[in-house]
Design an enzyme around this catalytic site. Sequence first.
Site, PDB file in Angstrom:
ATOM      1  N   ARG A   1       0.941  -1.141   0.039  1.00 15.52           N
ATOM      2  CA  ARG A   1      -0.118  -0.075   0.018  1.00 15.52           C
ATOM      3  C   ARG A   1       1.061   1.326   0.008  1.00 15.52           C
ATOM      4  O   ARG A   1       0.648   2.112  -0.647  1.00 15.52           O
ATOM      5  CB  ARG A   1      -0.954  -0.248   1.242  1.00 15.52           C
ATOM      6  CG  ARG A   1      -1.953  -1.292   1.149  1.00 15.52           C
ATOM      7  CD  ARG A   1      -2.786  -1.075   2.447  1.00 15.52           C
ATOM      8  NE  ARG A   1      -3.940  -0.233   2.215  1.00 15.52           N
ATOM      9  CZ  ARG A   1      -4.643   0.487   3.138  1.00 15.52           C
ATOM     10  NH1 ARG A   1      -4.688  -0.392   4.223  1.00 15.52           N
ATOM     11  NH2 ARG A   1      -5.640   1.399   2.994  1.00 15.52           N
TER      12      ARG A   1
ATOM     13  N   GLN B   1     -10.769   9.959   6.589  1.00 13.02           N
ATOM     14  CA  GLN B   1     -10.447   8.558   6.979  1.00 13.02           C
ATOM     15  C   GLN B   1      -9.275   7.942   6.311  1.00 13.02           C
ATOM     16  O   GLN B   1      -8.708   6.984   6.777  1.00 13.02           O
ATOM     17  CB  GLN B   1     -11.579   7.660   6.624  1.00 13.02           C
ATOM     18  CG  GLN B   1     -13.049   8.136   7.766  1.00 13.02           C
ATOM     19  CD  GLN B   1     -14.240   7.295   7.181  1.00 13.02           C
ATOM     20  OE1 GLN B   1     -14.119   6.101   7.532  1.00 13.02           O
ATOM     21  NE2 GLN B   1     -15.069   7.940   6.576  1.00 13.02           N
ATOM     22  N   ASN B   2      -8.897   8.693   5.282  1.00 10.69           N
ATOM     23  CA  ASN B   2      -7.857   8.187   4.474  1.00 10.69           C
ATOM     24  C   ASN B   2      -6.328   8.250   4.933  1.00 10.69           C
ATOM     25  O   ASN B   2      -6.161   9.276   5.640  1.00 10.69           O
ATOM     26  CB  ASN B   2      -7.835   8.643   2.850  1.00 10.69           C
ATOM     27  CG  ASN B   2      -8.911   8.457   2.440  1.00 10.69           C
ATOM     28  OD1 ASN B   2      -9.849   7.579   2.696  1.00 10.69           O
ATOM     29  ND2 ASN B   2      -9.527   9.401   1.436  1.00 10.69           N
TER      30      ASN B   2
ATOM     31  N   ASP C   1      -3.385   7.976   3.165  1.00  8.19           N
ATOM     32  CA  ASP C   1      -2.685   7.985   2.006  1.00  8.19           C
ATOM     33  C   ASP C   1      -2.180   9.510   1.892  1.00  8.19           C
ATOM     34  O   ASP C   1      -1.203   9.629   0.944  1.00  8.19           O
ATOM     35  CB  ASP C   1      -3.293   7.813   0.787  1.00  8.19           C
ATOM     36  CG  ASP C   1      -4.652   8.530   0.541  1.00  8.19           C
ATOM     37  OD1 ASP C   1      -4.599   9.960   0.884  1.00  8.19           O
ATOM     38  OD2 ASP C   1      -5.760   7.905   0.193  1.00  8.19           O
TER      39      ASP C   1
ATOM     40  N   HIS D   1      -7.577   8.243  11.052  1.00  9.96           N
ATOM     41  CA  HIS D   1      -7.040   6.959  11.065  1.00  9.96           C
ATOM     42  C   HIS D   1      -5.446   7.015  10.950  1.00  9.96           C
ATOM     43  O   HIS D   1      -4.999   6.230  10.865  1.00  9.96           O
ATOM     44  CB  HIS D   1      -7.752   6.309   9.810  1.00  9.96           C
ATOM     45  CG  HIS D   1      -9.143   6.122  10.183  1.00  9.96           C
ATOM     46  ND1 HIS D   1     -10.113   5.652   9.246  1.00  9.96           N
ATOM     47  CD2 HIS D   1      -9.876   5.968  11.279  1.00  9.96           C
ATOM     48  CE1 HIS D   1     -11.271   5.481   9.800  1.00  9.96           C
ATOM     49  NE2 HIS D   1     -11.091   5.567  11.030  1.00  9.96           N
TER      50      HIS D   1
ATOM     51  N   CYS E   1       9.336   2.001  22.081  1.00 10.64           N
ATOM     52  CA  CYS E   1       9.393   3.057  22.931  1.00 10.64           C
ATOM     53  C   CYS E   1       8.471   4.057  22.797  1.00 10.64           C
ATOM     54  O   CYS E   1       8.258   5.282  23.351  1.00 10.64           O
ATOM     55  CB  CYS E   1      10.592   3.656  22.799  1.00 10.64           C
ATOM     56  SG  CYS E   1      10.976   4.422  20.824  1.00 10.64           S
TER      57      CYS E   1
ATOM     58  N   MET F   1     -20.159   7.713  -5.652  1.00  6.21           N
ATOM     59  CA  MET F   1     -20.465   6.959  -6.739  1.00  6.21           C
ATOM     60  C   MET F   1     -21.830   6.244  -6.546  1.00  6.21           C
ATOM     61  O   MET F   1     -22.387   5.756  -7.429  1.00  6.21           O
ATOM     62  CB  MET F   1     -19.314   5.861  -6.967  1.00  6.21           C
ATOM     63  CG  MET F   1     -18.109   6.372  -7.531  1.00  6.21           C
ATOM     64  SD  MET F   1     -18.091   7.470  -9.139  1.00  6.21           S
ATOM     65  CE  MET F   1     -18.440   5.805 -10.270  1.00  6.21           C
TER      66      MET F   1
ATOM     67  N   CYS G   1     -16.189  11.885  -7.665  1.00  3.39           N
ATOM     68  CA  CYS G   1     -15.908  13.073  -6.877  1.00  3.39           C
ATOM     69  C   CYS G   1     -15.171  14.129  -7.958  1.00  3.39           C
ATOM     70  O   CYS G   1     -15.248  15.235  -7.806  1.00  3.39           O
ATOM     71  CB  CYS G   1     -15.300  12.692  -5.765  1.00  3.39           C
ATOM     72  SG  CYS G   1     -16.124  11.854  -4.455  1.00  3.39           S
TER      73      CYS G   1
END
Length: 310
Positions: free
Chosen positions: A105, A140-141, A143, A158, A169, A276, A293
């Site tokens: 990812r 919430q992404n 990236d 997130h 640590c 969508m 979008c």
Amino acid sequence: MGPFQIVSSRLISQLYCVLKSPATKGTTICLTMARPSSNMASFREVFAKAKHIVVLSGAGISAESGLPTFRGAGGYWRKWKAQDLATPEAFAYNPSRVWEFYHYRREMMQSAEPNPGHLAIAECEARLHKQGRRVTVITQNIDELHRKAGTKNLLEIHGSIFKTRCTSCGVVAENHKSPICPALSGKGAPEPETHDARIPVEKLPRCEEAVCGGLLRPHVVWFGENLDPAILEEVHRELALCDLCLVVGTSSVVYPAAMFAPQVSARGVPVAEFNMETTPATNTFRFHFQGPCGKTLPEALAPHETETVS
């Protein structure tokens, strides 16, 4: 606030009917409304008057930049769903497999670029800032594509895939290395027939703090973990102040984020969904614009004829 989790559409529909409006303490209301409007001109009138806009974004907007959502049919990495891997238990059981998943990812997200939807939000924020108006993105992404697009007022609830946290640590650090460690180079292929690399734990990403060397994990919120209380406090402050809310590319099934927009709608604030497809929350909102979008947002957030630029 409960832990990060996916809940069923039926449960969310039930939850919508027990929200309490601050204006009517003790009164239980159900947010089921008439079919939302898809009239862009009507939305633009509301947008032109808004002083404090909150944008709630989810995986759908990043999918338009070529990133998989790991939702629905085909939402697998090898033979696992994201919720099978993005857990503390999965990491404790097989840190090599989980790091392969996140390496795959990370590499995809490193090369991804913001799409017209991301750019429209960032441009809108910059433009309205000059008019004394505020736009905040709550995403919430993980990236960082909103950040890459130029968004400044950003709450990543997130976390970020480009940050690590030491399991020993606790130090959190930015990390954009590609690969994050030599042992992961060339690993992480998503095809079902791919075998686990079984990388020894000592060769997985390690803490670089002096005299530590502990195992690193992605600094993201996994299923079953709680969101950062400090970030949640900022989120609730923004939601309480906003006079317009946009829900962009989110399935509205990941709790607690799924409840943010309905809470705003419950106090009479216009909410516009850009997606969508319809979601369990669609009929609780004032507006719904179906489609990519990257096509709907540039039109929706373009300068209004009544705007004055200093």
